[in-house]
Enzyme design. Structure first.
Site, mmCIF file in Angstrom:
data_model
loop_
_atom_site.group_PDB
_atom_site.id
_atom_site.type_symbol
_atom_site.label_atom_id
_atom_site.label_comp_id
_atom_site.label_asym_id
_atom_site.label_seq_id
_atom_site.Cartn_x
_atom_site.Cartn_y
_atom_site.Cartn_z
ATOM 1 N N LYS A 201 0.889 -1.157 0.000
ATOM 2 C CA LYS A 201 0.000 0.000 0.000
ATOM 3 C C LYS A 201 0.929 1.209 0.000
ATOM 4 O O LYS A 201 1.311 1.738 1.044
ATOM 5 C CB LYS A 201 -0.913 -0.059 1.240
ATOM 6 C CG LYS A 201 -2.129 0.833 1.129
ATOM 7 C CD LYS A 201 -3.162 0.479 2.183
ATOM 8 C CE LYS A 201 -4.138 1.612 2.413
ATOM 9 N NZ LYS A 201 -4.925 2.025 1.254
HETATM 10 N N1 PMP Z 1 -7.750 -1.885 -2.751
HETATM 11 C C1 PMP Z 1 -7.163 -0.691 -2.674
HETATM 12 C C2 PMP Z 1 -6.476 -0.139 -3.867
HETATM 13 C C3 PMP Z 1 -7.207 0.047 -1.477
HETATM 14 O O1 PMP Z 1 -6.635 1.251 -1.391
HETATM 15 C C4 PMP Z 1 -7.890 -0.491 -0.369
HETATM 16 C C5 PMP Z 1 -7.967 0.293 0.914
HETATM 17 N N2 PMP Z 1 -6.869 0.028 1.742
HETATM 18 C C6 PMP Z 1 -8.485 -1.743 -0.498
HETATM 19 C C7 PMP Z 1 -8.393 -2.415 -1.709
HETATM 20 C C8 PMP Z 1 -9.205 -2.384 0.655
HETATM 21 O O2 PMP Z 1 -8.305 -2.777 1.667
HETATM 22 P P1 PMP Z 1 -8.726 -2.795 3.188
HETATM 23 O O3 PMP Z 1 -9.967 -3.599 3.279
HETATM 24 O O4 PMP Z 1 -7.583 -3.425 3.891
HETATM 25 O O5 PMP Z 1 -8.937 -1.392 3.606
#
Ligand code: PMP
Length: 305
Positions: free
Chosen positions: A158
């Site tokens: 991320k």
């Molecule tokens: N995909 C992307 C590109 C994201 O930025 C996020 C948010 N973090 C998610 C999926 C979902 O991840 P999470 O459920 O861990 O927030």
């Protein structure tokens, strides 16, 4: 967002919100090399509880490892920082933004390896795609922007710079009058939203793209657990754009987006055109878990105390 009362955890100290500043020659501001998380705490009967904090911190450290950033704090220190900012800001529920970035020591492409700055900020933030979106579903558009290729940007990280692609896709969708974008991968299959994983329901089964083209979402993992619990089979597979059009239900998951139904894609009604029955059940169970109403999932909650 910068001009308010409160405290932000900045390199191990709680500093005044307004003083949590960085210089214009900050390396990450120029090149986007940084890693971050989005985490939430919910108001539960036992006070604020941070949802899956350990998993978010693990992903932050994995993101840093992937892009080659050495984090100068331990996981325990980062976890404690989350607890400290909730307390210091008197929050009942909140969104957190932990981030590691390079400072302003030098501006050449190669940063000074130990010039790593770390913040954890927290503030009250409601439904990312709107309360109405959670209840009625949102309208999406397949993006003209392609999602990252694994060997161009690191999808499992991320990483700050990855979000240029998300911002362009999301802005394009908004400018076209839609709520959010759905991005396809470099081979043309469905990848994810600009900040959400995507799920499709067809004939009672739940489908989602595999993790080679999407972030390993922590909400995604939770939803897979919930689906199994209610006897809905979960299948990870390549999904085509037209499979979305003829799905019974489609929804997004994410820490910010929570479980948001999608009622329309490319001006085509999805299923009944509103939150479908399986999405409703999964969403209800998700909120029961994060808001502390399901003892079986207590291990995912870190109470701030
Ligand atoms: N995909 C992307 C590109 C994201 O930025 C996020 C948010 N973090 C998610 C999926 C979902 O991840 P999470 O459920 O861990 O927030």
């Amino acid at each position: 967002l910068s001009d308010r009362d409160g405290k932000i955890w900045y390199n191990g100290e709680l500093v005044e919100w307004r003083n949590a500043q960085t210089h214009v020659l900050t390396h990450t501001l120029h090149y986007g090399m940084g890693v971050f998380e989005g985490v939430r705490a919910y108001d539960t009967p036992k006070g604020p509880a941070i949802f899956r904090l350990g998993d978010h911190t693990d992903r932050l450290f994995n993101s840093a490892k992937i892009v080659g950033i050495q984090l100068p704090f331990t996981k325990e220190q980062i976890n404690q920082a989350h607890i400290d900012v909730v307390k210091a800001n008197g929050l009942k529920s909140c969104y957190f933004r932990p981030m590691a970035f390079y400072g302003s020591f030098k501006l050449g492409i190669a940063p000074k390896p130990d010039d790593v700055q770390v913040i954890v900020a927290a503030w009250a933030w409601g439904a990312y795609l709107g309360e109405e979106g959670l209840r009625k579903g949102i309208r999406c558009k397949i993006s003209s922007f392609t999602r990252h290729h694994p060997n161009i940007t690191m999808i499992k990280a991320k990483a700050n710079g990855n979000y240029m692609n998300s911002i362009m896709a999301n802005t394009e969708a908004h400018q076209g009058g839609y709520d959010e974008a759905i991005l396809l991968d470099a081979t043309g299959y469905v990848a994810e939203g600009s900040g959400e994983n995507i799920f499709v329901i067809k004939d009672g089964k739940l489908f989602t793209p595999a993790l080679d083209v999407a972030l390993d979402g922590i909400t995604r993992r939770t939803v897979i657990e919930i689906a199994k619990e209610i006897g809905v089979e979960v299948i990870e597979k390549r999904i085509t754009r037209d499979e979305l059009y003829i799905a019974d239900e489609v929804f997004f998951t994410g820490t910010a987006a929570e479980v948001t139904p999608i009622r329309e894609i490319d001006n085509r009604q999805i299923g009944i055109g509103e939150r479908g029955p399986i999405t409703t059940e999964i969403q209800k169970r998700f909120f029961d878990i994060v808001e502390g109403r399901n003892p079986a999932y207590e291990h995912y909650l870190t109470y701030v105390g």
